[in-house]
Design an enzyme around this catalytic site. Structure first.
Site, PDB file in Angstrom:
ATOM      1  N   SER A   1       9.766  -4.902  -6.013  1.00  0.00           N
ATOM      2  CA  SER A   1       9.521  -4.520  -4.705  1.00  0.00           C
ATOM      3  C   SER A   1       9.951  -5.205  -3.567  1.00  0.00           C
ATOM      4  O   SER A   1      10.089  -6.413  -3.540  1.00  0.00           O
ATOM      5  CB  SER A   1       7.755  -4.466  -4.495  1.00  0.00           C
ATOM      6  OG  SER A   1       7.627  -4.486  -2.945  1.00  0.00           O
TER       7      SER A   1
ATOM      8  N   HIS B   1      11.802  -0.411  -5.366  1.00  0.00           N
ATOM      9  CA  HIS B   1      10.519  -0.023  -4.632  1.00  0.00           C
ATOM     10  C   HIS B   1      10.486  -0.546  -3.028  1.00  0.00           C
ATOM     11  O   HIS B   1      10.568  -1.800  -3.060  1.00  0.00           O
ATOM     12  CB  HIS B   1       9.040  -0.469  -5.416  1.00  0.00           C
ATOM     13  CG  HIS B   1       7.791  -0.054  -4.993  1.00  0.00           C
ATOM     14  ND1 HIS B   1       7.309   0.863  -5.145  1.00  0.00           N
ATOM     15  CD2 HIS B   1       6.920  -0.632  -4.249  1.00  0.00           C
ATOM     16  CE1 HIS B   1       6.159   1.129  -4.737  1.00  0.00           C
ATOM     17  NE2 HIS B   1       5.899   0.150  -4.118  1.00  0.00           N
TER      18      HIS B   1
ATOM     19  N   ASP C   1       8.138  -0.768   0.269  1.00  0.00           N
ATOM     20  CA  ASP C   1       6.726  -0.575   0.838  1.00  0.00           C
ATOM     21  C   ASP C   1       6.835  -0.459   2.215  1.00  0.00           C
ATOM     22  O   ASP C   1       7.128  -1.409   2.881  1.00  0.00           O
ATOM     23  CB  ASP C   1       6.055  -1.802   0.516  1.00  0.00           C
ATOM     24  CG  ASP C   1       5.738  -1.881  -1.023  1.00  0.00           C
ATOM     25  OD1 ASP C   1       5.096  -1.076  -1.488  1.00  0.00           O
ATOM     26  OD2 ASP C   1       6.066  -2.898  -1.878  1.00  0.00           O
TER      27      ASP C   1
ATOM     28  N   MET D   1       4.791   0.112   5.690  1.00  0.00           N
ATOM     29  CA  MET D   1       3.594  -0.238   6.326  1.00  0.00           C
ATOM     30  C   MET D   1       3.309   0.152   7.724  1.00  0.00           C
ATOM     31  O   MET D   1       4.262  -0.305   8.435  1.00  0.00           O
ATOM     32  CB  MET D   1       2.980  -1.692   6.005  1.00  0.00           C
ATOM     33  CG  MET D   1       2.983  -2.091   4.486  1.00  0.00           C
ATOM     34  SD  MET D   1       2.440  -3.581   4.242  1.00  0.00           S
ATOM     35  CE  MET D   1       2.818  -3.994   2.498  1.00  0.00           C
TER      36      MET D   1
ATOM     37  N   HIS E   1       7.141   3.923  -1.126  1.00  0.00           N
ATOM     38  CA  HIS E   1       5.773   4.097  -1.148  1.00  0.00           C
ATOM     39  C   HIS E   1       5.208   3.815   0.447  1.00  0.00           C
ATOM     40  O   HIS E   1       5.503   2.957   0.993  1.00  0.00           O
ATOM     41  CB  HIS E   1       5.085   2.600  -1.806  1.00  0.00           C
ATOM     42  CG  HIS E   1       3.667   2.537  -1.837  1.00  0.00           C
ATOM     43  ND1 HIS E   1       3.090   1.347  -2.339  1.00  0.00           N
ATOM     44  CD2 HIS E   1       2.615   3.385  -1.405  1.00  0.00           C
ATOM     45  CE1 HIS E   1       1.698   1.512  -2.119  1.00  0.00           C
ATOM     46  NE2 HIS E   1       1.306   2.538  -1.970  1.00  0.00           N
TER      47      HIS E   1
ATOM     48  N   MET F   1       2.366   3.432   2.922  1.00  0.00           N
ATOM     49  CA  MET F   1       1.272   2.924   3.295  1.00  0.00           C
ATOM     50  C   MET F   1       0.940   3.651   4.891  1.00  0.00           C
ATOM     51  O   MET F   1       1.046   2.432   5.588  1.00  0.00           O
ATOM     52  CB  MET F   1       1.088   1.530   2.940  1.00  0.00           C
ATOM     53  CG  MET F   1       0.741   1.373   1.652  1.00  0.00           C
ATOM     54  SD  MET F   1       1.038  -0.397   1.181  1.00  0.00           S
ATOM     55  CE  MET F   1       2.669  -0.509   0.809  1.00  0.00           C
TER      56      MET F   1
ATOM     57  N   MET G   1      -2.867   1.397  -7.128  1.00  0.00           N
ATOM     58  CA  MET G   1      -2.976   0.104  -6.248  1.00  0.00           C
ATOM     59  C   MET G   1      -3.793  -0.904  -7.080  1.00  0.00           C
ATOM     60  O   MET G   1      -4.841  -0.697  -7.520  1.00  0.00           O
ATOM     61  CB  MET G   1      -3.212   0.004  -5.159  1.00  0.00           C
ATOM     62  CG  MET G   1      -2.345   0.842  -4.317  1.00  0.00           C
ATOM     63  SD  MET G   1      -0.627   0.177  -4.011  1.00  0.00           S
ATOM     64  CE  MET G   1      -0.803  -1.640  -3.836  1.00  0.00           C
TER      65      MET G   1
ATOM     66  N   GLY H   1       1.977  -8.624  -0.025  1.00  0.00           N
ATOM     67  CA  GLY H   1       2.479  -8.942  -1.484  1.00  0.00           C
ATOM     68  C   GLY H   1       1.750 -10.395  -1.915  1.00  0.00           C
ATOM     69  O   GLY H   1       1.030 -10.950  -1.145  1.00  0.00           O
ATOM     70  N   GLY H   2       1.833 -10.625  -3.064  1.00  0.00           N
ATOM     71  CA  GLY H   2       1.327 -11.858  -3.511  1.00  0.00           C
ATOM     72  C   GLY H   2       0.138 -12.158  -3.931  1.00  0.00           C
ATOM     73  O   GLY H   2      -0.553 -13.287  -3.855  1.00  0.00           O
TER      74      GLY H   2
ATOM     75  N   ASP I   1       1.080  -1.317  -9.199  1.00  0.00           N
ATOM     76  CA  ASP I   1       1.555  -2.057  -8.142  1.00  0.00           C
ATOM     77  C   ASP I   1       0.578  -3.001  -7.582  1.00  0.00           C
ATOM     78  O   ASP I   1      -0.670  -2.485  -6.978  1.00  0.00           O
ATOM     79  CB  ASP I   1       2.010  -0.807  -7.057  1.00  0.00           C
ATOM     80  CG  ASP I   1       2.757  -1.539  -5.832  1.00  0.00           C
ATOM     81  OD1 ASP I   1       2.961  -2.865  -5.717  1.00  0.00           O
ATOM     82  OD2 ASP I   1       3.005  -0.814  -4.786  1.00  0.00           O
TER      83      ASP I   1
END
Ligand code: DX5
Ligand code: ZN
Length: 227
Positions: A8, A33, A35, A37, A67, A69, A138, A145-146, A177
């Site tokens: 990602s 990937h 992300d 947002m 992805h 979101m 998810m 992340g993290g 993910d």
């Protein structure tokens, strides 16, 4: 069922994004990937279609898995596809017509994906399985992340794998993910997942290629034993 590993980009060093994208391409990973947002569906902002276009320019051969979101992913599908998205995932909790969204993605020849938050019941996904090329679970609350992996999602993966197989969709790709490392990836594989997104774990490795190969090996072994 093919095991795929997807780093990602959210966890990359943004000071040298082109190099980071090349590092993913050189690692032997199956896809990048991305992300997206919108600071509404999740409490964070990341990046938009220009980042997908950058990935296409820097490493055209690296598959781009996007992805979304977003509260209204339906308003942005065309822009992400024009920018180079090759798989597009929308959330089942989004504020749009999910049927139409998935159909619109497929109409453009792009892989369609449906995503759920950890708290969403797996049964909410069942009606959409025939319109999905991939389903993403998810395994953290989306937005950052993290975070730590949420093991309570594992039974949902197993339930969807069983449901899809019983309805003749045995080839459905199931992706996870959030909080993915060697141990959590193996657990997800045991429960029927075959695509693994990992951000911080893979980007912090000195040798991303070795980590991708090791994750692939662990997951293939677990899928063989239980699949
Ligand atoms: C979280 C994102 C994930 C995230 C995973 O909202 O969807 O893709 O980048 O990051 P790690 O692997 O660090 O949990
Ligand atoms: Zn993601």
């Amino acid at each position: 069922m093919k095991v795929q590993i997807l780093p990602s980009l959210l966890a990359a060093d943004y000071g040298c994004l082109a190099d980071e994208i090349r590092r993913v391409a050189a690692s032997g990973a199956d896809a990048l990937h991305l992300d997206i947002m919108d600071a509404h569906f999740v409490p964070n902002l990341s990046f938009g279609p220009d980042m997908v276009a950058l990935a296409r320019r820097v490493s055209p051969g690296l598959f781009r898995d996007v992805h979304l979101m977003m509260t209204r992913p339906d308003l942005y599908l065309e822009r992400f596809i024009d920018a180079g998205a090759q798989a597009l995932q929308i959330h089942v909790e989004a504020d749009c017509d999910v049927w139409q969204g998935l159909a619109a993605i497929r109409r453009r020849g792009v892989r369609s994906g449906l995503v759920s938050r950890p708290q969403t019941p797996v049964t909410a996904l069942y009606p959409y399985v025939p319109l999905c090329d991939e389903v993403l679970f998810m395994t953290v609350n989306p937005g950052y992340g993290g975070q730590a992996f949420m093991g309570e999602v594992l039974p949902k993966i197993a339930a969807l794998r069983q449901h899809a197989a019983a309805r003749g969709f045995g080839g459905l790709d199931i992706m996870v993910d959030g909080g993915i490392n060697f141990e959590t990836a193996a657990l997800c594989a045991e429960h029927g997942a075959n695509q693994f997104v990992a951000g911080s774990f893979l980007f912090k490795q000195q040798d991303m290629g070795a980590a991708v190969a090791q994750m692939r090996g662990v997951c293939e072994q677990r899928l063989r034993v239980t699949g």
